[in-house]
Every structure is written in structure tokens, then in C-alpha cells.
Design a protein around this motif. Structure first.
Motif, PDB file in Angstrom:
ATOM      1  N   LEU A 116      -8.559   1.962   5.706  1.00  0.00           N
ATOM      2  CA  LEU A 116      -7.641   0.876   5.416  1.00  0.00           C
ATOM      3  C   LEU A 116      -8.323  -0.474   5.615  1.00  0.00           C
ATOM      4  O   LEU A 116      -9.216  -0.604   6.446  1.00  0.00           O
ATOM      5  CB  LEU A 116      -6.414   0.973   6.336  1.00  0.00           C
ATOM      6  CG  LEU A 116      -5.594   2.263   6.185  1.00  0.00           C
ATOM      7  CD1 LEU A 116      -4.629   2.412   7.356  1.00  0.00           C
ATOM      8  CD2 LEU A 116      -4.855   2.278   4.863  1.00  0.00           C
ATOM      9  N   LYS A 154      -4.788  -5.850   3.197  1.00  0.00           N
ATOM     10  CA  LYS A 154      -4.735  -5.210   1.880  1.00  0.00           C
ATOM     11  C   LYS A 154      -3.611  -4.179   1.842  1.00  0.00           C
ATOM     12  O   LYS A 154      -2.668  -4.314   1.068  1.00  0.00           O
ATOM     13  CB  LYS A 154      -6.075  -4.572   1.524  1.00  0.00           C
ATOM     14  CG  LYS A 154      -6.095  -3.996   0.106  1.00  0.00           C
ATOM     15  CD  LYS A 154      -7.483  -3.552  -0.304  1.00  0.00           C
ATOM     16  CE  LYS A 154      -7.482  -3.038  -1.750  1.00  0.00           C
ATOM     17  NZ  LYS A 154      -8.836  -2.588  -2.177  1.00  0.00           N
ATOM     18  N   GLN A 155      -3.718  -3.120   2.683  1.00  0.00           N
ATOM     19  CA  GLN A 155      -2.631  -2.142   2.755  1.00  0.00           C
ATOM     20  C   GLN A 155      -1.699  -2.382   3.945  1.00  0.00           C
ATOM     21  O   GLN A 155      -0.574  -1.884   3.971  1.00  0.00           O
ATOM     22  CB  GLN A 155      -3.183  -0.709   2.850  1.00  0.00           C
ATOM     23  CG  GLN A 155      -4.015  -0.262   1.679  1.00  0.00           C
ATOM     24  CD  GLN A 155      -5.497  -0.515   1.893  1.00  0.00           C
ATOM     25  OE1 GLN A 155      -5.916  -0.983   2.959  1.00  0.00           O
ATOM     26  NE2 GLN A 155      -6.294  -0.212   0.878  1.00  0.00           N
ATOM     27  N   ARG A 192      -0.010   3.213  -3.070  1.00  0.00           N
ATOM     28  CA  ARG A 192      -1.081   3.606  -3.997  1.00  0.00           C
ATOM     29  C   ARG A 192      -2.241   4.255  -3.265  1.00  0.00           C
ATOM     30  O   ARG A 192      -2.866   5.204  -3.779  1.00  0.00           O
ATOM     31  CB  ARG A 192      -1.566   2.374  -4.773  1.00  0.00           C
ATOM     32  CG  ARG A 192      -0.564   1.842  -5.790  1.00  0.00           C
ATOM     33  CD  ARG A 192      -1.223   0.840  -6.728  1.00  0.00           C
ATOM     34  NE  ARG A 192      -1.778  -0.307  -6.007  1.00  0.00           N
ATOM     35  CZ  ARG A 192      -1.097  -1.424  -5.762  1.00  0.00           C
ATOM     36  NH1 ARG A 192       0.170  -1.542  -6.164  1.00  0.00           N
ATOM     37  NH2 ARG A 192      -1.664  -2.432  -5.118  1.00  0.00           N
ATOM     38  N   HIS A 193      -2.535   3.779  -2.058  1.00  0.00           N
ATOM     39  CA  HIS A 193      -3.662   4.308  -1.286  1.00  0.00           C
ATOM     40  C   HIS A 193      -3.451   5.781  -0.947  1.00  0.00           C
ATOM     41  O   HIS A 193      -4.361   6.600  -1.103  1.00  0.00           O
ATOM     42  CB  HIS A 193      -3.828   3.486  -0.004  1.00  0.00           C
ATOM     43  CG  HIS A 193      -5.001   3.873   0.834  1.00  0.00           C
ATOM     44  ND1 HIS A 193      -6.305   3.679   0.433  1.00  0.00           N
ATOM     45  CD2 HIS A 193      -5.074   4.465   2.064  1.00  0.00           C
ATOM     46  CE1 HIS A 193      -7.129   4.110   1.361  1.00  0.00           C
ATOM     47  NE2 HIS A 193      -6.405   4.595   2.360  1.00  0.00           N
ATOM     48  N   LYS A 246      -3.217   8.436  -4.022  1.00  0.00           N
ATOM     49  CA  LYS A 246      -4.504   8.810  -4.603  1.00  0.00           C
ATOM     50  C   LYS A 246      -5.209   9.899  -3.801  1.00  0.00           C
ATOM     51  O   LYS A 246      -5.896  10.756  -4.369  1.00  0.00           O
ATOM     52  CB  LYS A 246      -5.398   7.563  -4.697  1.00  0.00           C
ATOM     53  CG  LYS A 246      -6.773   7.808  -5.286  1.00  0.00           C
ATOM     54  CD  LYS A 246      -7.575   6.514  -5.335  1.00  0.00           C
ATOM     55  CE  LYS A 246      -8.972   6.741  -5.894  1.00  0.00           C
ATOM     56  NZ  LYS A 246      -9.771   5.481  -5.916  1.00  0.00           N
ATOM     57  N   THR A 247      -5.038   9.897  -2.477  1.00  0.00           N
ATOM     58  CA  THR A 247      -5.915  10.719  -1.629  1.00  0.00           C
ATOM     59  C   THR A 247      -5.199  11.636  -0.661  1.00  0.00           C
ATOM     60  O   THR A 247      -5.719  12.702  -0.324  1.00  0.00           O
ATOM     61  CB  THR A 247      -6.863   9.799  -0.821  1.00  0.00           C
ATOM     62  OG1 THR A 247      -7.501   8.888  -1.710  1.00  0.00           O
ATOM     63  CG2 THR A 247      -7.914  10.598  -0.075  1.00  0.00           C
TER      64      THR A 247
END
Length: 407
Positions: free
Chosen positions: A333, A337-338, A371-372, A375-376
Motif C-alpha cells: 500500500l 493513495k489507497q 481496485r487494489h 486485482k490481487t
């Protein structure tokens, strides 16, 4: 594949990260076509909880009192086996597991934490089945980081002694496993620094995005949510640091702030708190409504290892979060941003106030966090990594080179 999973306690109800980190991988593996058998202890037989787990696997379960006691801790001082592992060892469960293995073929056996590794190693002695050790948290890190956080010097002395014993045990038993499944690259680095011969592969925790769709309704004004299972010492330490060190600064910045503390098993000293801005809610059956109401969620962890499943769930609900560096470990992280990362009380309070005052920032952080993880960090993606680990120990796939996903 036929997979035998051994854990210390029945992973249901899903009230904390420990239960979720066992239940959801079993679910993902079952949905990917594997046959899973779970062997575990329970402190109280709960037919409904057992039925929920049996939707995805077969179960051997033994009722057993594994609760800690002062007398048990004193008796374990002279033993090589740390007390936190010894109190989960049941001869009846071991007998049941060995009987199961004698009558049923398994490709791999997975121990969920060092509490379960003695059972898994006994299985390998009898049936030559590869053993994987799931390291959801590095226990000695939690213990040694807790030293000095208690007023009682005897407790701090015991934590230092037990932490060193657990460290030796985690290394010795980890070396016996065919593969250690660590929950973050950071944890793998910690273990390899202690012993470079340890075989490690990273499989993070995950989240089921569909279960955390809480809609887009507005939160309640100036509402801060602290959440966590309060039986876990790092969470209790997190709460008291937040309450004693951060809340006074936050009240100066946002005098009308409303702080809600949600989590199972709050101890008496927390239940006794009487503060006009702080509400001790305790356990709630569904955390999603409490999260929906919050303007900002806080994760002020000071100690602990592994990945915080609560962070993944908060991201899945598109919430703006303020977190310490320790709380954010292992999730790649970026500050601002997140989420916002802050390690000093005044800085942490200022970050919370900033989010309360800025709706645009709340939306930006919430969307970036979602979104983070999308994706994973879904559990189905984790199921793929478990399959890769099983093929690796069975010699069906080469080890992942350093720097690649899963290593």
C-alpha cells in the motif's frame, strides 16, 4: 486433490481473521473441485457452525478445553514446546487424524499455524504425506513486540521468555515442513533472516468482494470506527494506544466526533469506559452496517505480523482508512493513495480529521483501495496459489523463482 487441513479451532463463526483465513481457502479449494477434510478442536460443540463448514469439506472434530491458564503457563516453563502450542495438543484428535489417514488417501496435509504442526508431522511419520505449514502470523513477533506494553513487569518478563521459545520453535518446526506458506513477503523475509534454509512461498489473505457490497449510502457525520477481535493482545494494545494517545488530539480537531468500538470479547476494563464521544459496542453479528455508518475507519496497530483481513474487508467496502505502518505491512500500500498511513498520535489524529472534513478524499481513497484488492486479493485467486504450492511439494511443478508471484 485430496487435502487434509488441520487447525487448532473450528473456523466458524467467522468472527475474526483467524477463522476466515482457514474457512475461505477451504471454500475456494472445494469450489475449484478439490476434496478437503478438516480436523480440528472446538471448545463447545456448535451444530450450526459445523454444518456451515461441512458445506465445503468433511470434518473430524474433538471437543477440548484449550483455554489458557496461569497454572498451565507455569507448568510449561521447563518444556521445549511453548505453552501456546502445548495447550492445543489433544491425544484424542491425533488418534482421530491417524485413523482417518489410515483409511483414506490424502495428497497433502496442511497445518494451519504452528499450533497444528505437531499433528501434521505425526501424519507424515505414518503416511509419508508432504506437509505444508500455513504461517498466518509469526507468533514470536507478536509476543516480542508486546514486551513492555503491560504495566505488570512479570507479564513482560513472561512474554520475552515465551517469545524467544516460540521463535526457536517456529524455526525448528518450519524447517521440518516441506513448505512454509507465509502470508506476506515481509513475513518470508523475517523467517529467512532467522534461518535461510526455510522454504517459503507467499500466499496472502483474501476477501470475497460480493459479501461486502454495502451500497453507496452516505455515512453518519464525523463517525470513526475501530474494529477488531479484542481477545487478541495486539488488538487490545491497538485500542488502548488509540484511546489514550490519539483520541485526545482528535477531540481538539473534531470536538463532535463519534467513536465506535466494535469487536468480540471486549475485556472488563474496556467495557467500563465512560466517555461522551466513545461508544463501546462490542460484538455485532454483521460488521457491514457498522462500517457503512463510519466516515473513517482506523487500524492503529502497534504490534503484530501477517496481513490484516480487516483491512481487506474495509477496502472491499470502499472505506477511507487511517492505518499505522505495522497495520499496513504486507499489502503493498502507498500512503495517500489507497489509505493514509500515520505512526505518531498527532499525525494519526490529523489524518482522521482530514478524511472527516474532505468527502472527495474519502471517495478517492475508497475507490483506490477497492481496485487494489480486486486485482490481487480475492479468495479464488488464493485458491490458485494453494494449488501451485501443492503441485510444488508433490514435485509436479518447479519452485517459483525469486521475485515472481507466490515466492
Amino acid at each position: 486433490m485430496n487435502i487434509l487441513v488441520i487447525c487448532s479451532l473450528l473456523p466458524y463463526p467467522l468472527i475474526d481473521g483467524a477463522s476466515k483465513s482457514v474457512f475461505y481457502p477451504i471454500k475456494a479449494l472445494a469450489e475449484r473441485g478439490h476434496r478437503v477434510h478438516l480436523a480440528c478442536l472446538t471448545r463447545t460443540m456448535d451444530p450450526d457452525a459445523i454444518r456451515q463448514v461441512e458445506r465445503y469439506c468433511t470434518v473430524d472434530i474433538i471437543e477440548f478445553n484449550s483455554r489458557p491458564s496461569i497454572l498451565g503457563a507455569i507448568r510449561s516453563v521447563a518444556s521445549r514446546t511453548p505453552y501456546d502450542i502445548a495447550r492445543f495438543q489433544s491425544p484424542a484428535l491425533l488418534q482421530r487424524i491417524l485413523a482417518r489417514v489410515a483409511g483414506q488417501h490424502f495428497d497433502v496435509v496442511q497445518a494451519e499455524g504452528i499450533h497444528a504442526i505437531p499433528y501434521a508431522l505425526a501424519v507424515r511419520e505414518h503416511a509419508r504425506i508432504p506437509v505444508l505449514l500455513r504461517v498466518n502470523t509469526i507468533q514470536h513477533v507478536n509476543l516480542l513486540r508486546s514486551v513492555g506494553t503491560y504495566r505488570n513487569p512479570l507479564i513482560n518478563m513472561y512474554l520475552r521468555y515465551e517469545g524467544r521459545k516460540v521463535r526457536a520453535y517456529e524455526i525448528s518446526e518450519g524447517k521440518k515442513a516441506d513448505l512454509n506458506l507465509v502470508i506476506s513477503d515481509h513475513d518470508g523475509i523475517v523467517l529467512r533472516r532467522l534461518d535461510p534454509s526455510l522454504r517459503c512461498m507467499t500466499i496472502p489473505a483474501g476477501v470475497e468482494l460480493s459479501e461486502f457490497d454495502i451500497g453507496t449510502g452516505p455515512p453518519e457525520p464525523a463517525t470513526v470506527l475501530w474494529m477488531g477481535a479484542l481477545k487478541w493482545p495486539p488488538n487490545r494494545d491497538s485500542f488502548w494506544w488509540f484511546y489514550n494517545k490519539i483520541v485526545p488530539h482528535l477531540l481538539q480537531l473534531v470536538p463532535d466526533v463519534s467513536i465506535r468500538v466494535v469487536g468480540s470479547n471486549p475485556p472488563e476494563d474496556i467495557l467500563k469506559i465512560r466517555h461522551p464521544n466513545v461508544q463501546i459496542v462490542g460484538f455485532v453479528p454483521d460488521i457491514r452496517e457498522s462500517v457503512r455508518q463510519a466516515t473513517v475507519c482506523v487500524v492503529p496497530l502497534q504490534v503484530g505480523s501477517g496481513i490484516r483481513i480487516k483491512l481487506l474487508e474495509l477496502f472491499a467496502m470502499r472505506k477511507a482508512i487511517v492505518c499505522t505502518s505495522v497495520g499496513a505491512e504486507g499489502l503493498f500500500l502507498e500512503n495517500d493513495k489507497q489509505l493514509l498511513i500515520a505512526d505518531e498520535p498527532q499525525e494519526f489524529a490529523a489524518a482522521v480529521a482530514r478524511i472527516i472534513r474532505d468527502p472527495g478524499l474519502r471517495t478517492r481513497l475508497g475507490d483506490a483501495g477497492w481496485r487494489h484488492i480486486e486485482k490481487t486479493y480475492t479468495w479464488m485467486r488464493m485458491g490458485e496459489l494453494y494449488e501451485q504450492a501443492y503441485r510444488q511439494v508433490l514435485g509436479q511443478e518447479e519452485a517459483t523463482p525469486p521475485g515472481q508471484p507466490g515466492q
